[in-house]
Design a protein around this motif. Structure first.
Motif, mmCIF file in Angstrom:
data_model
loop_
_atom_site.group_PDB
_atom_site.id
_atom_site.type_symbol
_atom_site.label_atom_id
_atom_site.label_comp_id
_atom_site.label_asym_id
_atom_site.label_seq_id
_atom_site.Cartn_x
_atom_site.Cartn_y
_atom_site.Cartn_z
ATOM 1 N N LEU A 35 1.229 -1.197 0.341
ATOM 2 C CA LEU A 35 0.260 -0.073 0.000
ATOM 3 C C LEU A 35 0.572 1.310 0.068
ATOM 4 O O LEU A 35 0.360 2.451 0.031
ATOM 5 N N LYS A 36 2.267 1.239 -0.232
ATOM 6 C CA LYS A 36 3.179 2.178 -0.461
ATOM 7 C C LYS A 36 3.989 2.271 -1.193
ATOM 8 O O LYS A 36 5.576 1.586 -1.408
ATOM 9 N N PRO A 37 3.737 2.508 -2.186
ATOM 10 C CA PRO A 37 4.432 1.790 -3.528
ATOM 11 C C PRO A 37 5.631 2.363 -3.603
ATOM 12 O O PRO A 37 6.783 1.921 -4.266
ATOM 13 N N GLU A 38 5.924 3.778 -2.878
ATOM 14 C CA GLU A 38 7.195 4.869 -2.911
ATOM 15 C C GLU A 38 8.236 3.584 -2.209
ATOM 16 O O GLU A 38 9.554 3.918 -1.603
ATOM 17 N N ARG A 41 8.262 -0.042 -4.442
ATOM 18 C CA ARG A 41 9.273 0.209 -5.225
ATOM 19 C C ARG A 41 10.611 -0.343 -5.286
ATOM 20 O O ARG A 41 10.872 -0.507 -6.475
ATOM 21 N N LYS A 42 10.904 -0.330 -4.394
ATOM 22 C CA LYS A 42 12.832 -0.439 -3.969
ATOM 23 C C LYS A 42 12.722 -2.284 -3.808
ATOM 24 O O LYS A 42 13.634 -2.583 -4.669
ATOM 25 N N SER A 43 12.209 -2.520 -4.301
ATOM 26 C CA SER A 43 11.774 -4.174 -3.781
ATOM 27 C C SER A 43 11.664 -4.691 -5.154
ATOM 28 O O SER A 43 11.984 -5.338 -5.576
ATOM 29 N N PHE A 81 2.399 -2.974 -8.525
ATOM 30 C CA PHE A 81 3.312 -3.800 -9.674
ATOM 31 C C PHE A 81 3.647 -4.589 -9.399
ATOM 32 O O PHE A 81 4.571 -5.189 -8.892
ATOM 33 N N ASN A 82 3.505 -6.020 -10.107
ATOM 34 C CA ASN A 82 4.064 -7.063 -10.357
ATOM 35 C C ASN A 82 5.958 -7.256 -10.892
ATOM 36 O O ASN A 82 5.656 -6.226 -11.836
ATOM 37 N N VAL A 83 6.102 -7.962 -10.557
ATOM 38 C CA VAL A 83 7.807 -8.264 -11.267
ATOM 39 C C VAL A 83 7.615 -9.621 -12.108
ATOM 40 O O VAL A 83 7.456 -11.082 -11.441
ATOM 41 N N VAL A 84 7.516 -9.458 -13.770
ATOM 42 C CA VAL A 84 7.340 -11.022 -14.116
ATOM 43 C C VAL A 84 8.644 -10.641 -15.611
ATOM 44 O O VAL A 84 9.278 -9.474 -15.867
#
Length: 181
Positions: A35-38, A41-43, A81-84
């Motif tokens: 819930l905290k995109p900022e 996003r680092k991960s 964002f998923n990472v694919v």
């Protein structure tokens, strides 16, 4: 041009597993709250960089490893964002094997444990995400996959499974022959 060096019996090293797991569950990842995109996003960027180092391709039609979508919480749109990444199959390109895990966790929690409020989530699910990353590296090194292999780190599992739901709607289920989570 650079030609990938395929190995017959690549190894997954304890040191590399430890590095990835410690990075994902480190305090500076702030608990990977979706819930905290900022924060998360680092991960996501770290996972994408590992996919890139492994030599994975983007999904068909994508221009990055990020699979962007939004969810609404309390009337506010929140970017997710998923990472694919994927390794195209040699002969069965339209048959997919999927390896997945979720990379989000609880973030900063109110219930402090041993004077620590960061829920690092090494076992939930930095360890699973580490496995997905290491399997991506392994299969990329072998270069022997007949089927297309998709590697995905889902977001927003802790708050309702939004990442996996979104991802599943992007694939034709008839093409998925196996999924490991």
């Amino acid at each position: 041009s650079c030609v990938a060096q395929h190995q017959k019996n690549p190894k997954i090293s304890k040191e590399e597993v430890s590095r990835v797991l410690k990075t994902l569950s480190a305090d500076d990842m702030m608990g990977r709250n979706a819930l905290k995109p900022e924060v998360i996003r680092k991960s996501a960027d770290f996972i994408a960089s590992e996919f890139k180092k492994a030599g994975l391709s983007f999904m068909a039609g994508a221009d990055s490893y990020m699979q962007n979508f939004e969810t609404t919480r309390r009337g506010k749109n929140i970017p997710m964002f998923n990472v694919v990444g994927m390794l195209p199959g040699k002969s069965l390109k339209d048959e997919y094997v999927v390896f997945s895990a979720h990379y989000d966790h609880l973030g900063i929690v109110k219930k402090v444990v041993n004077q620590d409020s960061i829920a690092n989530g090494a076992d939930d699910d930095a360890s699973g995400t580490t496995a997905v990353i290491e399997l991506a590296k392994y299969f990329a090194k072998t270069g022997a996959n007949e089927r297309t292999i998709i590697f995905v780190a889902f977001t927003a599992e802790e708050i309702g499974g939004f990442g996996s739901q979104y991802f599943s709607k992007q694939l034709n289920p008839d093409k998925v022959v196996a999924m490991f989570n």
